[in-house]
Write a protein that holds these residues in place. Sequence first.
Motif, PDB file in Angstrom:
ATOM      1  N   ARG A 127       9.916  -1.658   4.540  1.00  0.00           N
ATOM      2  CA  ARG A 127       8.737  -2.188   5.221  1.00  0.00           C
ATOM      3  C   ARG A 127       7.758  -1.032   5.403  1.00  0.00           C
ATOM      4  O   ARG A 127       8.141   0.035   5.888  1.00  0.00           O
ATOM      5  CB  ARG A 127       9.179  -2.760   6.558  1.00  0.00           C
ATOM      6  CG  ARG A 127       8.132  -3.425   7.360  1.00  0.00           C
ATOM      7  CD  ARG A 127       8.807  -4.020   8.629  1.00  0.00           C
ATOM      8  NE  ARG A 127       7.820  -4.500   9.562  1.00  0.00           N
ATOM      9  CZ  ARG A 127       7.354  -5.726   9.576  1.00  0.00           C
ATOM     10  NH1 ARG A 127       7.808  -6.614   8.707  1.00  0.00           N
ATOM     11  NH2 ARG A 127       6.448  -6.097  10.449  1.00  0.00           N
ATOM     12  N   LYS A 157       6.678  -9.144  -2.930  1.00  0.00           N
ATOM     13  CA  LYS A 157       6.411  -8.527  -1.643  1.00  0.00           C
ATOM     14  C   LYS A 157       5.648  -9.493  -0.754  1.00  0.00           C
ATOM     15  O   LYS A 157       5.028 -10.438  -1.227  1.00  0.00           O
ATOM     16  CB  LYS A 157       5.689  -7.190  -1.774  1.00  0.00           C
ATOM     17  CG  LYS A 157       4.487  -7.205  -2.694  1.00  0.00           C
ATOM     18  CD  LYS A 157       3.881  -5.824  -2.873  1.00  0.00           C
ATOM     19  CE  LYS A 157       4.686  -5.031  -3.850  1.00  0.00           C
ATOM     20  NZ  LYS A 157       4.455  -3.633  -3.890  1.00  0.00           N
ATOM     21  N   THR A 158       5.725  -9.238   0.531  1.00  0.00           N
ATOM     22  CA  THR A 158       4.991 -10.018   1.517  1.00  0.00           C
ATOM     23  C   THR A 158       4.004  -9.088   2.207  1.00  0.00           C
ATOM     24  O   THR A 158       4.375  -8.010   2.668  1.00  0.00           O
ATOM     25  CB  THR A 158       5.950 -10.620   2.565  1.00  0.00           C
ATOM     26  OG1 THR A 158       6.898 -11.438   1.887  1.00  0.00           O
ATOM     27  CG2 THR A 158       5.196 -11.462   3.574  1.00  0.00           C
ATOM     28  N   ILE A 159       2.760  -9.514   2.252  1.00  0.00           N
ATOM     29  CA  ILE A 159       1.705  -8.741   2.885  1.00  0.00           C
ATOM     30  C   ILE A 159       1.324  -9.464   4.177  1.00  0.00           C
ATOM     31  O   ILE A 159       1.042 -10.663   4.167  1.00  0.00           O
ATOM     32  CB  ILE A 159       0.455  -8.628   1.978  1.00  0.00           C
ATOM     33  CG1 ILE A 159       0.819  -8.156   0.579  1.00  0.00           C
ATOM     34  CG2 ILE A 159      -0.604  -7.760   2.613  1.00  0.00           C
ATOM     35  CD1 ILE A 159       1.290  -6.754   0.475  1.00  0.00           C
ATOM     36  N   CYS A 191       0.852  -4.731   6.923  1.00  0.00           N
ATOM     37  CA  CYS A 191       2.281  -4.470   6.797  1.00  0.00           C
ATOM     38  C   CYS A 191       2.756  -5.081   5.479  1.00  0.00           C
ATOM     39  O   CYS A 191       2.536  -6.260   5.213  1.00  0.00           O
ATOM     40  CB  CYS A 191       3.031  -5.074   7.978  1.00  0.00           C
ATOM     41  SG  CYS A 191       4.786  -4.692   7.944  1.00  0.00           S
ATOM     42  N   GLU A 192       3.379  -4.255   4.649  1.00  0.00           N
ATOM     43  CA  GLU A 192       3.899  -4.709   3.352  1.00  0.00           C
ATOM     44  C   GLU A 192       5.421  -4.657   3.410  1.00  0.00           C
ATOM     45  O   GLU A 192       6.001  -3.646   3.796  1.00  0.00           O
ATOM     46  CB  GLU A 192       3.376  -3.789   2.252  1.00  0.00           C
ATOM     47  CG  GLU A 192       3.978  -4.048   0.904  1.00  0.00           C
ATOM     48  CD  GLU A 192       3.587  -2.971  -0.115  1.00  0.00           C
ATOM     49  OE1 GLU A 192       4.360  -2.807  -1.072  1.00  0.00           O
ATOM     50  OE2 GLU A 192       2.558  -2.306   0.055  1.00  0.00           O
ATOM     51  N   THR A 193       6.053  -5.741   3.021  1.00  0.00           N
ATOM     52  CA  THR A 193       7.509  -5.808   3.037  1.00  0.00           C
ATOM     53  C   THR A 193       8.011  -6.195   1.656  1.00  0.00           C
ATOM     54  O   THR A 193       7.501  -7.140   1.050  1.00  0.00           O
ATOM     55  CB  THR A 193       7.997  -6.854   4.070  1.00  0.00           C
ATOM     56  OG1 THR A 193       7.402  -6.561   5.335  1.00  0.00           O
ATOM     57  CG2 THR A 193       9.501  -6.815   4.220  1.00  0.00           C
ATOM     58  N   ASN A 194       9.003  -5.425   1.144  1.00  0.00           N
ATOM     59  CA  ASN A 194       9.670  -5.799  -0.093  1.00  0.00           C
ATOM     60  C   ASN A 194      11.159  -5.509   0.069  1.00  0.00           C
ATOM     61  O   ASN A 194      11.599  -5.128   1.158  1.00  0.00           O
ATOM     62  CB  ASN A 194       9.061  -5.079  -1.306  1.00  0.00           C
ATOM     63  CG  ASN A 194       9.216  -3.571  -1.255  1.00  0.00           C
ATOM     64  OD1 ASN A 194      10.157  -3.044  -0.681  1.00  0.00           O
ATOM     65  ND2 ASN A 194       8.271  -2.873  -1.855  1.00  0.00           N
TER      66      ASN A 194
END
Length: 137
Positions: A125, A108-110, A118-121
């Motif tokens: 989102r 994931k990208t934080i 914002c957390e994206t996996n």
Amino acid sequence: MDMTMLKSITVTKKNYTDYADFIIKKLCAPKDNKGLGFIKNVIAWFVLTVVFMTFFQVESIRLSDFHWPSGLIVAVPFLILIIVFLYNNHKLKKQSIPNENGVMIGNKTIEFQADGICETNHLGRYFYKWQAFESIE
């Protein structure tokens, strides 16, 4: 100027279980009395025991007078109960770990933004306002 910070992470099952242990310890920790509640409880039960023993005038029991088979019969159900409880607790903890590459575990990208995180996996989102956080540790 709007400043953001991006961080790519991989959350593993070990990370998840470590976090769950951290949360349980944090929730179970005494808030204000710094562990004095346990000490007060032990002292209260000790005083209560002494009062009852004095009231009923219980004589001291010598090991030779103790009926060991009766003690064992009383102890075995409690030991079985404790073992079953610990086994079920371990099994429940193991089964509550989320699946790989789901919402909790995986890459994931934080993104830390001025108004929240914002957390994206690979599943979507998710945005969390700063008001949703009690603390960051």
